[in-house]
Design an enzyme around this catalytic site. Structure first.
Site, mmCIF file in Angstrom:
data_model
loop_
_atom_site.group_PDB
_atom_site.id
_atom_site.type_symbol
_atom_site.label_atom_id
_atom_site.label_comp_id
_atom_site.label_asym_id
_atom_site.label_seq_id
_atom_site.Cartn_x
_atom_site.Cartn_y
_atom_site.Cartn_z
ATOM 1 N N LEU A 167 7.888 1.533 -2.287
ATOM 2 C CA LEU A 167 8.198 0.619 -3.115
ATOM 3 C C LEU A 167 7.313 -0.643 -3.488
ATOM 4 C CD1 LEU A 167 11.814 0.397 -1.657
ATOM 5 C CD2 LEU A 167 11.386 0.836 -4.334
ATOM 6 N N TYR A 202 18.245 -2.130 12.506
ATOM 7 C CA TYR A 202 17.731 -2.142 10.773
ATOM 8 C C TYR A 202 18.476 -2.827 10.084
ATOM 9 C CZ TYR A 202 16.099 -0.717 6.317
ATOM 10 O OH TYR A 202 15.873 -0.726 5.063
ATOM 11 N N ASN A 255 0.895 -1.069 -0.022
ATOM 12 C CA ASN A 255 -0.140 0.083 -0.114
ATOM 13 C C ASN A 255 0.717 1.277 0.077
ATOM 14 O OD1 ASN A 255 0.289 -1.100 3.013
ATOM 15 N ND2 ASN A 255 -0.055 1.324 3.211
HETATM 16 N N1 LIG Z 1 12.927 3.670 1.012
HETATM 17 C C1 LIG Z 1 14.320 3.603 0.881
HETATM 18 O O1 LIG Z 1 15.241 4.112 0.561
HETATM 19 C C2 LIG Z 1 14.703 1.932 1.060
HETATM 20 C C3 LIG Z 1 14.065 1.064 1.287
HETATM 21 N N2 LIG Z 1 14.261 -0.355 1.500
HETATM 22 C C4 LIG Z 1 13.396 -1.426 1.942
HETATM 23 O O2 LIG Z 1 12.038 -1.170 1.170
HETATM 24 C C5 LIG Z 1 10.983 -2.008 1.725
HETATM 25 C C6 LIG Z 1 9.978 -1.063 1.546
HETATM 26 O O3 LIG Z 1 9.982 0.051 2.025
HETATM 27 P P1 LIG Z 1 9.392 1.684 1.617
HETATM 28 O O4 LIG Z 1 8.577 1.347 0.524
HETATM 29 O O5 LIG Z 1 10.644 2.486 1.427
HETATM 30 O O6 LIG Z 1 8.798 2.178 2.954
HETATM 31 P P2 LIG Z 1 7.096 2.470 3.206
HETATM 32 O O7 LIG Z 1 7.236 2.861 4.683
HETATM 33 O O8 LIG Z 1 6.775 3.583 2.146
HETATM 34 O O9 LIG Z 1 6.625 1.008 3.087
HETATM 35 C C7 LIG Z 1 6.796 0.153 4.042
HETATM 36 C C8 LIG Z 1 5.366 -0.988 3.648
HETATM 37 O O10 LIG Z 1 5.676 -1.972 4.799
HETATM 38 C C9 LIG Z 1 4.318 -2.092 5.593
HETATM 39 N N3 LIG Z 1 4.664 -2.546 6.790
HETATM 40 C C10 LIG Z 1 5.306 -2.001 7.824
HETATM 41 N N4 LIG Z 1 5.148 -2.704 9.010
HETATM 42 C C11 LIG Z 1 4.510 -3.883 8.570
HETATM 43 C C12 LIG Z 1 3.748 -4.820 9.319
HETATM 44 N N5 LIG Z 1 3.974 -5.113 10.781
HETATM 45 N N6 LIG Z 1 2.893 -5.617 8.690
HETATM 46 C C13 LIG Z 1 2.828 -5.441 7.335
HETATM 47 N N7 LIG Z 1 3.317 -4.487 6.547
HETATM 48 C C14 LIG Z 1 4.021 -3.765 7.191
HETATM 49 C C15 LIG Z 1 3.924 -0.672 5.553
HETATM 50 O O11 LIG Z 1 2.592 -0.528 5.955
HETATM 51 P P3 LIG Z 1 1.841 0.864 6.481
HETATM 52 O O12 LIG Z 1 1.690 1.530 5.449
HETATM 53 O O13 LIG Z 1 0.576 0.445 7.254
HETATM 54 O O14 LIG Z 1 2.813 1.225 7.425
HETATM 55 C C16 LIG Z 1 4.392 -0.211 3.986
HETATM 56 O O15 LIG Z 1 3.377 -0.544 3.269
HETATM 57 C C17 LIG Z 1 11.394 -2.278 3.309
HETATM 58 O O16 LIG Z 1 11.663 -3.553 3.208
HETATM 59 C C18 LIG Z 1 12.878 -1.309 3.298
HETATM 60 O O17 LIG Z 1 13.581 -1.804 4.466
HETATM 61 C C19 LIG Z 1 15.587 -0.589 1.479
HETATM 62 C C20 LIG Z 1 16.356 0.436 1.160
HETATM 63 C C21 LIG Z 1 16.211 1.710 0.738
HETATM 64 C C1 LIG Z 2 12.088 10.788 1.736
HETATM 65 C C2 LIG Z 2 12.373 11.762 2.822
HETATM 66 C C3 LIG Z 2 13.046 11.270 4.016
HETATM 67 C C4 LIG Z 2 13.284 9.933 4.210
HETATM 68 C C5 LIG Z 2 14.386 9.095 4.000
HETATM 69 C C6 LIG Z 2 14.552 7.794 4.025
HETATM 70 C C7 LIG Z 2 13.519 6.818 3.746
HETATM 71 C C8 LIG Z 2 15.627 7.364 4.378
HETATM 72 C C9 LIG Z 2 16.081 5.666 3.994
HETATM 73 C C10 LIG Z 2 17.228 5.298 3.936
HETATM 74 C C11 LIG Z 2 17.417 3.768 3.800
HETATM 75 C C12 LIG Z 2 16.215 2.819 4.254
HETATM 76 C C13 LIG Z 2 18.522 3.309 3.315
HETATM 77 C C14 LIG Z 2 18.691 1.887 3.062
HETATM 78 O O1 LIG Z 2 18.125 0.862 3.750
HETATM 79 C C15 LIG Z 2 13.913 12.121 5.059
HETATM 80 C C16 LIG Z 2 15.006 12.200 5.321
HETATM 81 C C17 LIG Z 2 12.910 11.471 6.430
HETATM 82 C C18 LIG Z 2 13.212 13.726 4.961
HETATM 83 C C19 LIG Z 2 11.928 13.920 4.130
HETATM 84 C C20 LIG Z 2 12.102 13.322 2.842
#
Ligand SMILES: NC(=O)C1=CN([C@@H]2O[C@H](COP(=O)(O)OP(=O)(O)OC[C@H]3O[C@@H](n4cnc5c(N)ncnc54)[C@H](OP(=O)(O)O)[C@@H]3O)[C@@H](O)[C@H]2O)C=CC1
Ligand SMILES: CC1=C(/C=C/C(C)=C/C=C/C(C)=C/C=O)C(C)(C)CCC1
Length: 336
Positions: free
Chosen positions: A55, A217, A52
């Site tokens: 990614l 993490y 939802n």
């Molecule tokens: N964004 C980034 O820069 C990076 C992301 N990742 C990985 O990418 C993946 C997706 O994250 P991202 O899209 O960035 O972050 P978001 O927070 O946008 O999405 C995370 C998703 O995981 C769900 N989630 C969290 N906790 C639970 C739970 N207990 N049960 C079921 N679903 C859950 C969230 O649901 P809800 O909306 O209800 O919270 C949401 O749908 C993660 O595994 C993250 O570690 C890896 C490297 C970098």
């Molecule tokens: C978008 C955005 C942010 C999110 C940063 C994130 C999501 C960093 C995640 C890094 C990871 C998870 C790296 C490798 O796993 C901030 C800094 C809160 C500031 C507001 C804009």
């Protein structure tokens, strides 16, 4: 002094504008690249955890457009319904194919509740899946939580280790039978480059002695990789493959637990827009590993930007991977 300051500001502005321009071109190329695969996933069922947001949502959008039946495994039905509605609207507005049975039709979206912080919820979800779904072609372990305050799951696990690793560990194990009967099938695990700063401290997996939100993490992301490699070893000969990826740094909601002072938040937003990938760009490797014929039969590998990458030795340690598997089985109650 004034000249130097002006020069520095102009350089910063120029750099940001250049990066922003590059992103637009890059994004265009990404969309064009994705356009060629309509229908590739027709007739296939894909389960995406955390679909939802961020990614997972972008991955769902792309696989839906390619004709897959996408099951959104989400913990909050309201957020899932909102996302599903937007995905369907986006598909129609993009002039994409209508959902339907013909070979180039778009796929369909199904929402099922799944809270990875509750083993009871994971078991109930899997029971529903096994009762209702005749096949599962791709499982994408995408959901994740990042640097939250110290909390525990319903079952007493440190939250990041519990959600990012243990919940997915149980989910994958309970769906293995369906994946095998649907072979050739695939598991895709979303890890992170930050795995490099993690270690598996078997003496304190739930960080009860000390909690460092960053190390926890990273530990959970290292666990994702070790799980992938051990699972690949155990799946040899079954025609079920499993690979793990890092998406780069992506502009999503993951940073929700990062406290940014209000005054600098606009600057961080601007910087994240200029330097972070968009969710569509970040989702490319998940979509690639879920759908591309290029990786048919490939298993146990680590990918970034749709290319295989090297892992640090600690992520290749088979004895640690096996020990983590055995301890995870006990923690989630998978009886031998
Ligand atoms: N964004 C980034 O820069 C990076 C992301 N990742 C990985 O990418 C993946 C997706 O994250 P991202 O899209 O960035 O972050 P978001 O927070 O946008 O999405 C995370 C998703 O995981 C769900 N989630 C969290 N906790 C639970 C739970 N207990 N049960 C079921 N679903 C859950 C969230 O649901 P809800 O909306 O209800 O919270 C949401 O749908 C993660 O595994 C993250 O570690 C890896 C490297 C970098
Ligand atoms: C978008 C955005 C942010 C999110 C940063 C994130 C999501 C960093 C995640 C890094 C990871 C998870 C790296 C490798 O796993 C901030 C800094 C809160 C500031 C507001 C804009």
């Amino acid at each position: 002094m004034a000249v130097a300051t002006v020069a520095a500001l102009l350089a910063a502005l120029g750099g940001t504008l250049w990066l922003a321009a590059r992103r637009f071109v890059g994004a265009g190329v990404q969309r064009l690249h994705g356009g060629g695969n309509a229908g590739l996933m027709h007739g296939k069922t894909v389960l995406i955890t955390g679909a939802n947001s961020g990614l997972g949502r972008a991955t769902a959008a792309e696989l839906l457009r390619m004709g897959a039946r996408v099951i959104m495994g989400c913990r909050d039905r309201a957020r899932a319904e909102e996302a599903a509605g937007q995905l369907r609207r986006d598909l129609r507005q993009a002039g994409g194919p209508e959902p339907g049975p013909d070979a180039c039709g778009a796929g369909e979206l199904v929402i099922k509740e799944l809270d990875l912080a509750s083993l009871r919820s994971v078991r109930a979800f899997c029971q529903e899946m096994l009762q209702e779904e005749p096949r599962l072609d791709v499982l994408i372990n995408n959901a994740g939580i990042f640097q939250c305050p110290y909390t525990k799951t319903e079952d007493g696990f440190e939250m990041q280790f519990g959600v990012n690793h243990l919940g997915h560990f149980l989910l994958t194990n309970l769906l293995l039978g369906l994946l095998k009967s649907s072979a050739p099938s695939r598991v895709v695990v979303v890890s992170s480059k930050l795995y490099k700063y993690g270690d598996i401290n078997f003496e304190d997996l739930n960080s009860e002695q000390s909690y460092n939100k960053s190390f926890c993490y990273s530990r959970s992301k290292l666990a994702n990789i070790l799980f992938t490699r051990e699972l690949a070893r155990r799946l040899e000969g079954t025609n079920v493959t499993v690979n793990v990826l890092h998406p780069g740094i992506v502009r999503t909601n993951l940073g929700r637990h990062i406290h940014i002072p209000l005054l600098v938040k606009p600057l961080f937003n601007l910087l994240s827009w200029a330097f972070f990938k968009s969710p569509v760009e970040g989702a490319q490797t998940s979509v690639y590993l879920a759908s591309s014929p290029e990786v048919e039969g490939v298993s146990g590998k680590y990918f970034g930007d749709c290319k295989e990458e090297e892992l640090l030795p600690k992520a290749m340690d088979e004895s640690v991977a096996r020990k983590l598997w055995d301890i995870s089985e006990v923690m989630v109650g998978i009886l031998k």
